[in-house]
Scaffold this active site. Structure first.
Site, PDB file in Angstrom:
ATOM      1  N   ASN A   7      32.023   3.419  31.220  1.00 38.41           N
ATOM      2  CA  ASN A   7      31.711   2.150  31.628  1.00 38.41           C
ATOM      3  C   ASN A   7      30.672   2.179  32.790  1.00 38.41           C
ATOM      4  OD1 ASN A   7      31.165  -0.374  32.631  1.00 38.41           O
ATOM      5  ND2 ASN A   7      32.795  -1.411  31.755  1.00 38.41           N
ATOM      6  N   GLU A  37      28.784  -1.671  28.713  1.00 37.03           N
ATOM      7  CA  GLU A  37      28.212  -2.400  29.827  1.00 37.03           C
ATOM      8  C   GLU A  37      26.833  -1.990  30.165  1.00 37.03           C
ATOM      9  OE1 GLU A  37      29.978  -5.371  33.241  1.00 37.03           O
ATOM     10  OE2 GLU A  37      31.204  -3.695  32.635  1.00 37.03           O
ATOM     11  N   TYR A 152      33.342  -2.056  23.716  1.00 37.56           N
ATOM     12  CA  TYR A 152      33.432  -2.674  24.907  1.00 37.56           C
ATOM     13  C   TYR A 152      34.023  -4.073  24.690  1.00 37.56           C
ATOM     14  CZ  TYR A 152      32.163  -5.268  29.448  1.00 37.56           C
ATOM     15  OH  TYR A 152      32.246  -5.917  30.653  1.00 37.56           O
ATOM     16  N   ASP A 193      35.756   0.802  26.825  1.00 37.03           N
ATOM     17  CA  ASP A 193      36.628  -0.195  27.932  1.00 37.03           C
ATOM     18  C   ASP A 193      37.077  -1.138  26.958  1.00 37.03           C
ATOM     19  OD1 ASP A 193      37.440  -1.929  29.746  1.00 37.03           O
ATOM     20  OD2 ASP A 193      35.291  -2.219  30.632  1.00 37.03           O
ATOM     21  N   ASN A 195      39.362  -3.257  28.210  1.00 34.31           N
ATOM     22  CA  ASN A 195      40.000  -4.436  28.876  1.00 34.31           C
ATOM     23  C   ASN A 195      41.476  -4.808  28.890  1.00 34.31           C
ATOM     24  OD1 ASN A 195      38.124  -5.516  31.203  1.00 34.31           O
ATOM     25  ND2 ASN A 195      36.676  -5.734  29.386  1.00 34.31           N
ATOM     26  N   HIS A 322      33.909   1.854  37.170  1.00 33.70           N
ATOM     27  CA  HIS A 322      34.966   2.721  36.239  1.00 33.70           C
ATOM     28  C   HIS A 322      34.638   4.272  36.404  1.00 33.70           C
ATOM     29  CE1 HIS A 322      35.977  -0.865  33.384  1.00 33.70           C
ATOM     30  NE2 HIS A 322      35.125  -1.362  34.205  1.00 33.70           N
ATOM     31  N   CYS A 565      43.792 -11.264  61.295  1.00 30.27           N
ATOM     32  CA  CYS A 565      45.003 -11.162  60.027  1.00 30.27           C
ATOM     33  C   CYS A 565      46.101 -11.105  60.795  1.00 30.27           C
ATOM     34  CB  CYS A 565      44.649 -10.305  58.946  1.00 30.27           C
ATOM     35  SG  CYS A 565      44.481  -8.844  59.680  1.00 30.27           S
ATOM     36  N   HIS A 568      47.264  -6.941  60.792  1.00 29.03           N
ATOM     37  CA  HIS A 568      46.786  -5.989  61.577  1.00 29.03           C
ATOM     38  C   HIS A 568      46.063  -6.405  62.923  1.00 29.03           C
ATOM     39  CE1 HIS A 568      46.306  -4.708  57.235  1.00 29.03           C
ATOM     40  NE2 HIS A 568      46.817  -3.895  57.900  1.00 29.03           N
TER      41      HIS A 568
END
Length: 618
Positions: A7, A37, A152, A193, A195, A322, A565, A568
């Site tokens: 892909n 794609e 695809y 692909d 999916n 990919h 955050c 961290h």
């Protein structure tokens, strides 16, 4: 023999990344390369995108006009061959087909007729099948020993019922086509692909109910271990391999921690090529597939890339989201002699050219001969010649130039080719004397040819030749220089008719006039204008410095408003909801680190917070 599926997430950027289509294809060192794609419409197919020396290509492009689907998806199969004609190579297909329903036609369809629906699909309406194949999601190539499906698969969000329905119907019809070919005794390869990640082993941090998805259940029902006809070739060679992923989210840096899924597959169904009577333990995968693996060297993220949170510049990762998958085959004998199918990209009108009528070919040849004769005749005169009697300084036919102080209708205003007439050529004067009849004929034909060109087109070409648009500052700079030159050298080029002609029989070269006044005057003017130019440059530089400081102050103020955050204690990154819905356009904050497994403390901590208010919509 080697088969690769990849892909590319846009064929253009991959070609740009490698420098050319040929370099991209050669990097795989494979006989059959299947791209998904491609993101190309049929009218966008050009030779640099579809043609490479030593390869035959077969494309299927999206045909739908739905919003967000134009120029979307698309697949292409490239076959490495020594010859596209009278070949016995297995990589060169015997036949090829766009889509898998038959409604778009194939290389064996009769020209001019309506393509027949593929066997076993007659229960579906033609419009329904056209919609399935209209997104350019499949190319089928028949290689004699096996039929190859480059697929695809559609993607469908859990809350998008329309796309879920389309995906279900897509795979239902595709499975019926496979079953029809298997009933005919054909061997099938399905690559691409899809999916779909079939099991929890193929997804990082899979939830407990991950395998209960209807598409994953359908995928597993195709596999040999679940009673189906297909082998998952990768799992047949690596049954227990973990963290073997082929796709990673694009915008979360998930490749850094290999936080992805395996949705690119090579499936195989059918018997082996051996002639033994007892083939109970034989299969195509067991007898002819040597290896199948993921080409991880094509991943975008490489060890040593700048980390997202270390304050260094964020690098733009080159490549697809990919990774390719390959399978190498053994003991694949040659097939009967054949040539490339008509679906080959070499026969696309934009590549091969549109058939021309005999009349158009002859007309083009006649025009070419006229242009050639014009070029030969025009070689007798310089391209920058300007007649001294012309009021406009541009190229004209000689018989249309008038003598000064003569009325336009006066016959004496016409220049005779036999008479001597001064010509101004780059501030030097030369004279046209007697010419023979052949030369006069060529000049006459040239003047007739130029007379047919409209004056407006000549002026447009002159404007185009001036180059790109200039800046306002450079315009005033040049105009001031021109005005100084005009003031100092006024009268030198005012009236060419007042210049005394040199004697034709004189052997001395004509004197060269001064066009720009004295050099000392010009240098004084230019130095004054340079000083005036430096003053606004200094002012503009000061303004730029003030603007830069102000922008840095604004950035620091914005940084203070960004929350840290929780995992961290690092500043978050701001994002905006782009999906249509009640929160569309709303700003939120998330952890800036790359996405990864929850067990890894260096990965994204999952922090999320809505901003105080929605961002303004443009």
């Amino acid at each position: 023999m080697k088969i690769v599926t990849y892909n590319v997430n846009g064929l253009r950027p991959r070609i740009s990344q490698y420098g050319s289509l040929l370099k991209l294809l050669d990097s795989f060192d494979a006989d059959i390369i299947c791209f998904q794609e491609t993101k190309l419409r049929r009218q966008e197919l050009t030779a640099d995108l579809v043609m490479a020396d030593g390869y035959e290509s077969f494309f299927s492009c999206t045909r739908t006009c739905e919003k967000g689907r134009s120029g979307y998806s698309g697949v292409a199969t490239f076959c490495r061959v020594k010859s596209a004609f009278s070949s016995t190579e297995v990589s060169l297909p015997l036949a090829a087909e766009q889509g898998f329903t038959g409604v778009l036609g194939n290389s064996q369809s009769a020209r001019g007729g309506t393509p027949a629906i593929a066997p076993s699909l007659e229960e579906f309406a033609r419009d329904e099948l056209l919609k399935i194949d209209g997104e350019g999601r499949c190319v089928v190539t028949d290689h004699g020993h096996f039929v190859l499906f480059n697929v695809y698969g559609p993607r469908a969000q859990s809350d998008d019922m329309e796309r879920i329905e389309f995906k279900l119907k897509f795979y239902k019809i595709l499975q019926k086509r496979w079953e029809s070919l298997l009933c005919q005794g054909r061997r099938i390869f399905v690559v691409g692909d899809l999916n779909i990640a079939p099991t929890s082993l193929d997804r990082c941090d899979a939830e407990p109910d991950f395998e209960n998805n209807e598409f994953r259940r359908w995928f597993r029902s195709l596999l040999m271990e679940y009673g189906g006809p297909f082998f998952d070739v990768f799992r047949a060679k690596h049954p227990d391999k973990r963290e073997a992923y082929t796709c990673w989210p694009q915008n979360t840096g998930a490749e850094e921690f290999n936080y992805g899924s395996r949705i690119d597959h090579i499936l195989c169904a059918g018997s082996c090529l051996h002639k033994e009577q007892d083939q109970q333990d034989h299969s195509f995968v067991a007898c002819h597939v040597k290896e199948c693996d993921i080409l991880t060297q094509y991943k975008r993220w490489k060890p040593g890339n700048t980390l997202r949170w270390n304050g260094g510049p964020r690098i733009k990762l080159q490549g697809s989201d990919h990774a390719p998958v390959y399978a190498s085959l053994l003991q694949i004998p040659s097939i009967s002699q054949h040539s490339t199918p008509p679906l080959s990209a070499r026969y696309i009108p934009m590549i091969y050219g549109i058939q021309q009528t005999l009349v158009s070919v002859l007309m083009r040849r006649q025009v070419a001969e006229q242009i050639q004769s014009y070029e030969v005749s025009s070689s007798f005169q310089d391209e920058d010649v300007t007649l001294a009697c012309c009021s406009e300084r541009e190229k004209r036919p000689l018989d249309q130039c008038s003598v000064p102080n003569e009325p336009p209708g006066n016959p004496s205003s016409t220049i005779s080719l036999e008479s001597e007439f001064p010509i101004l050529r780059g501030d030097q004067y030369s004279t046209v004397s007697s010419v023979d009849s052949a030369f006069r004929t060529s000049i006459k034909s040239q003047s007739d040819y130029i007379r047919t060109i409209p004056c407006n087109e000549t002026k447009k070409k002159a404007k185009k030749s001036q180059g790109s648009q200039l800046t306002l500052k450079s315009f005033f700079q040049k105009s001031s220089i021109r005005s100084n030159v005009a003031d100092n050298g006024s009268g030198s080029l005012t009236n060419q008719a007042d210049v005394v002609e040199p004697s034709f029989h004189s052997n001395e070269p004509p004197a060269k006039e001064d066009e720009g006044g004295s050099p000392q005057q010009y240098e004084l003017n230019s130095s004054t204008s340079t000083q005036k130019q430096d003053e606004p440059n200094v002012c503009s530089q000061e303004k730029n410095n003030v603007a830069l400081l102000e922008w840095q102050r604004i950035q620091k103020a914005m940084q203070k408003s960004i929350p840290p955050c929780k995992g961290h204690k690092e500043p978050c990154v701001a994002r905006i909801v782009k999906k249509q819905g009640p929160n569309f356009g709303r700003r939120f904050y998330v952890c800036a680190r790359a996405e990864g497994p929850a067990s890894n403390p260096e990965a994204n901590c999952g922090y999320f917070k809505w901003a105080a208010s929605k961002s303004q919509r443009k």
